[in-house]
Design a protein around this motif. Structure first.
Motif, mmCIF file in Angstrom:
data_model
loop_
_atom_site.group_PDB
_atom_site.id
_atom_site.type_symbol
_atom_site.label_atom_id
_atom_site.label_comp_id
_atom_site.label_asym_id
_atom_site.label_seq_id
_atom_site.Cartn_x
_atom_site.Cartn_y
_atom_site.Cartn_z
ATOM 1 N N ILE A 154 0.980 -1.057 0.384
ATOM 2 C CA ILE A 154 0.331 -0.136 0.072
ATOM 3 C C ILE A 154 1.398 1.264 -0.089
ATOM 4 N N GLY A 155 0.663 2.627 -0.791
ATOM 5 C CA GLY A 155 0.855 3.579 -0.647
ATOM 6 C C GLY A 155 -0.154 4.186 -0.751
ATOM 7 N N GLN A 170 8.085 14.038 4.610
ATOM 8 C CA GLN A 170 9.417 13.123 6.452
ATOM 9 C C GLN A 170 8.787 12.143 6.467
ATOM 10 N N THR A 171 7.113 11.992 7.319
ATOM 11 C CA THR A 171 6.740 11.250 8.022
ATOM 12 C C THR A 171 6.988 10.118 7.012
ATOM 13 N N TYR A 172 6.297 10.355 5.860
ATOM 14 C CA TYR A 172 6.158 8.915 4.926
ATOM 15 C C TYR A 172 7.572 8.804 3.452
ATOM 16 N N LYS A 173 8.563 9.048 3.516
ATOM 17 C CA LYS A 173 10.150 9.190 2.825
ATOM 18 C C LYS A 173 9.849 7.506 2.964
ATOM 19 N N GLU A 174 9.488 6.220 3.916
ATOM 20 C CA GLU A 174 9.649 5.397 3.817
ATOM 21 C C GLU A 174 8.823 4.991 3.385
ATOM 22 N N HIS A 175 7.664 4.970 1.901
ATOM 23 C CA HIS A 175 6.866 4.752 1.467
ATOM 24 C C HIS A 175 7.015 4.593 0.041
ATOM 25 N N ARG A 176 5.889 4.409 -0.499
ATOM 26 C CA ARG A 176 5.700 4.704 -2.048
ATOM 27 C C ARG A 176 4.832 5.254 -2.250
ATOM 28 N N LEU A 177 5.132 6.569 -2.959
ATOM 29 C CA LEU A 177 4.245 7.582 -2.888
ATOM 30 C C LEU A 177 3.650 7.993 -4.474
ATOM 31 N N ARG A 178 2.926 8.343 -3.998
ATOM 32 C CA ARG A 178 2.466 9.823 -5.548
ATOM 33 C C ARG A 178 2.504 10.742 -5.281
ATOM 34 N N THR A 216 8.703 6.351 -6.278
ATOM 35 C CA THR A 216 8.159 7.747 -6.490
ATOM 36 C C THR A 216 7.549 7.464 -7.768
ATOM 37 N N SER A 217 6.307 8.047 -7.477
ATOM 38 C CA SER A 217 4.770 7.832 -8.792
ATOM 39 C C SER A 217 4.220 9.541 -9.492
ATOM 40 N N ILE A 218 4.973 10.654 -10.088
ATOM 41 C CA ILE A 218 4.705 11.586 -10.711
ATOM 42 C C ILE A 218 3.647 11.369 -11.322
ATOM 43 N N GLY A 219 2.537 12.309 -10.415
ATOM 44 C CA GLY A 219 0.933 12.679 -10.622
ATOM 45 C C GLY A 219 1.327 13.813 -12.268
ATOM 46 N N THR A 220 1.244 13.987 -12.987
ATOM 47 C CA THR A 220 1.512 15.475 -13.679
ATOM 48 C C THR A 220 1.316 15.054 -15.377
ATOM 49 N N HIS A 221 0.351 16.188 -15.329
ATOM 50 C CA HIS A 221 0.454 16.522 -16.975
ATOM 51 C C HIS A 221 1.180 17.948 -17.756
ATOM 52 N N ASP A 222 1.963 18.607 -16.561
ATOM 53 C CA ASP A 222 2.716 19.108 -16.787
ATOM 54 C C ASP A 222 4.325 19.107 -17.484
ATOM 55 N N HIS A 223 3.780 19.752 -18.903
ATOM 56 C CA HIS A 223 5.952 19.254 -18.723
ATOM 57 C C HIS A 223 6.785 19.775 -18.321
ATOM 58 N N HIS A 224 6.433 20.977 -17.849
ATOM 59 C CA HIS A 224 8.142 22.170 -17.041
ATOM 60 C C HIS A 224 8.370 21.213 -16.265
ATOM 61 N N VAL A 225 7.022 20.692 -15.450
ATOM 62 C CA VAL A 225 8.003 19.208 -14.570
ATOM 63 C C VAL A 225 8.283 17.968 -15.203
ATOM 64 N N ILE A 226 7.886 17.360 -15.783
ATOM 65 C CA ILE A 226 8.453 16.041 -16.839
ATOM 66 C C ILE A 226 10.228 16.261 -16.757
ATOM 67 N N ASN A 227 9.780 17.978 -17.537
ATOM 68 C CA ASN A 227 11.698 17.656 -18.334
ATOM 69 C C ASN A 227 12.753 18.054 -17.389
ATOM 70 N N HIS A 228 11.594 18.645 -16.062
ATOM 71 C CA HIS A 228 13.130 19.279 -14.691
ATOM 72 C C HIS A 228 13.317 17.113 -14.158
ATOM 73 N N ILE A 229 12.466 16.820 -14.170
ATOM 74 C CA ILE A 229 12.624 15.431 -13.156
ATOM 75 C C ILE A 229 13.281 14.990 -14.091
ATOM 76 N N LYS A 230 12.956 14.730 -15.856
ATOM 77 C CA LYS A 230 14.094 13.910 -16.634
ATOM 78 C C LYS A 230 15.691 14.693 -16.522
ATOM 79 N N GLN A 231 15.772 15.726 -16.162
ATOM 80 C CA GLN A 231 17.335 16.363 -16.217
ATOM 81 C C GLN A 231 18.085 15.935 -15.016
ATOM 82 N N PHE A 232 16.786 15.789 -13.871
ATOM 83 C CA PHE A 232 16.989 15.473 -12.708
ATOM 84 C C PHE A 232 17.461 14.524 -12.202
#
Ligand code: FDA
Length: 325
Positions: A154-155, A170-178, A216-232
Motif C-alpha cells: 500500500i502507498g 518527511q514522515t512518509y519517506k519510507e513509503h511508495r508515494l504518488r 516515486t510516482s510523479i502524477g502530472t501532465h505538466d511538461h515543465h515538471v516532467i522535463n525538469h525531473i528527467k534532467q534531475f
C-alpha cells in the motif's frame, strides 16, 4: 477563474451526480473515463499494456453516506482485483477512503479497506490510497498508518498545495508515494493558491522523495515538471526503476506514449464506472480548456440535456444564494 469555480461547484452537486448516473455516459466523459464496467476497463488496460504502459484503476465513487453504498463499492473493488488477477494485466488499484465509508465511520471504513488490501496482498497487487480534500487528510493518513503497519502493498499520495506537505513527505519517506499538485478547492489557511508556489513545492517534494530512494510516482501532465525531473534523475543517477510518470486516462496521449517509448516507466490512471460525474467536473475545473471535450460532444449530438441542466442548476444556485444574502 470563474469557470474553475463553476466546475468545482458542479463537481460537488449530489443531485446532478445522481442525474448523470441515470442519464448515462455523456458530456464527453467517455474520452477521459475508460468505460462503465469491468469488461470495458480491462480492454482499455490491455490496450495501454500493449504500448508498454501500466495502469492504476479507479472504480469511481463519490458522495458515499450509506453503509450499503460503501459495501457495494468494496465488493466492486474486490471484483476489479479478481479481474486484474484473472487477466494478468499490468495494473494496480487506486481508491478513495470516502468511497469506502470514511464519512460514515472510521472503523467501518478501515474494515472495508483492510479486506481489499489483504486480498490484493494475496495476489501481489499494489493499492494506492488517493488523497481527497483537507477535511479528510488527517483521518486518511490514520487509515494509511494502520494499514501500512501490516501490509507492504500500500502507498498513498502527497498533495503539494498543502503547507503541511513538507512535513508529510518527511514522515512518509519510507513509503511508495504518488506526488501531485492537488485537485480540490482549498482555503489559503491550509494551501497555497498561486500556481507558482504550488509548482515550486511540487518539484521540491518530488526531488526529496526521489533522493530518499523509495519508489516515486510523479502524477502530472505538466511538461515543465516532467522535463525538469528527467534532467534531475540523470544528474543524480536515479535509476529508471525507482520512479514512474503518471497521467490521467485520455490526457496528453501522445506524451504518454512518447515517455513510455523513451524507456521511462509510465502508468496511466484509469477511472471507470457509473459514478463519473464528479471526477469529470474536477478535470474541467483544473483545465477549462478540457471543455473542448464537451463542445465536441455537443456539436456531435446537437444538445446535451445534462450539460444544460448542470449550468442552469449552477446559475439558479448562485441566484438563490444572492437572494438569501
Ligand atoms: P496543471 O493543470 O497545473 O498544468 C500545468 C501545465 O501543463 C499547463 O499550463 C499546460 O501547459 C500543461 N498541461 C496540463 N494539462 C494539459 C493537457 N491536458 N494538455 C496539454 N497541456 C497540458 N489530486 C489529488 O488531490 N489527489 C489525488 O489523489 C490525485 N491523484 C492523481 C493521480 C494522477 C495520475 C494525476 C495525473 C493527477 C492526480 N491528481 C490528484 C490531480 C492533481 O492534483 C492535479 O490536480 C492535476 O494533475 C492537474 O495538475 P498538473 O500537474 O497535471 O498540471
Amino acid at each position: 477563474m470563474w469557470l474553475k469555480n463553476v466546475f468545482m461547484s458542479l463537481s460537488q452537486n449530489q443531485a446532478l451526480n445522481k442525474l448523470a448516473q441515470k442519464y448515462g455516459f455523456k458530456l464527453g466523459a467517455q474520452t477521459v473515463v475508460a468505460g462503465t464496467n469491468i469488461t470495458e476497463m480491462i480492454e482499455s488496460v490491455k490496450e495501454l499494456n500493449a504500448h508498454g504502459i501500466a495502469a492504476t484503476v479507479d472504480n469511481l465513487g463519490e458522495f458515499v453516506y450509506e453503509k450499503s453504498e460503501a459495501i457495494e463499492a468494496k465488493d466492486q473493488i474486490l471484483e476489479v482485483l479478481e479481474a486484474i488477477h484473472e487477466h494478468q494485466v499490468d495494473a494496480h488499484i487506486s481508491l478513495k477512503p470516502t468511497q469506502l465509508g470514511l464519512d460514515i465511520d472510521f472503523d467501518f471504513c478501515l474494515d472495508n479497506l483492510t479486506r481489499i488490501v489483504a486480498q490484493a496482498d494475496e495476489y501481489n497487487i499494489f493499492i494506492n490510497m488517493d488523497m481527497e480534500d483537507h477535511a479528510h487528510l488527517k483521518p486518511s493518513f490514520e487509515l494509511f498508518d494502520t494499514l501500512a503497519a501490516k501490509y507492504q502493498n500500500i502507498g498513498t499520495v502527497i498533495q503539494a498545495y498543502f503547507y503541511e506537505s513538507t512535513e508529510l513527505i518527511q514522515t512518509y519517506k519510507e513509503h511508495r508515494l504518488r506526488i501531485v499538485k492537488g485537485a480540490y478547492k482549498e482555503s489559503p489557511e491550509v494551501a497555497w493558491q498561486q500556481k507558482k508556489d504550488i509548482d515550486e513545492n511540487f518539484i521540491k517534494l518530488i526531488e526529496y522523495h526521489l533522493l530518499s530512494g523509495k519508489f516515486t510516482s510523479i502524477g502530472t501532465h505538466d511538461h515543465h515538471v516532467i522535463n525538469h525531473i528527467k534532467q534531475f534523475v540523470e544528474d543524480h543517477d536515479i535509476p529508471k526503476d525507482k520512479f514512474e510518470f503518471q497521467m490521467l486516462y485520455g490526457f496528453r496521449k501522445d506524451m504518454q506514449l512518447d515517455l513510455a517509448k523513451e524507456g521511462y516507466h509510465f502508468c496511466t490512471y484509469v477511472p471507470f464506472g457509473n459514478d463519473w460525474y464528479g471526477y469529470f467536473m474536477r478535470r474541467l475545473a483544473e483545465r477549462p480548456q478540457n471543455l473542448n471535450l464537451i463542445t465536441k460532444q455537443m456539436f456531435n449530438k446537437k444538445t446535451n440535456t445534462l450539460l444544460i441542466v448542470s449550468l442552469l442548476a449552477f446559475v439558479l444556485g448562485r441566484l438563490s444564494k444572492r437572494k438569501k444574502k
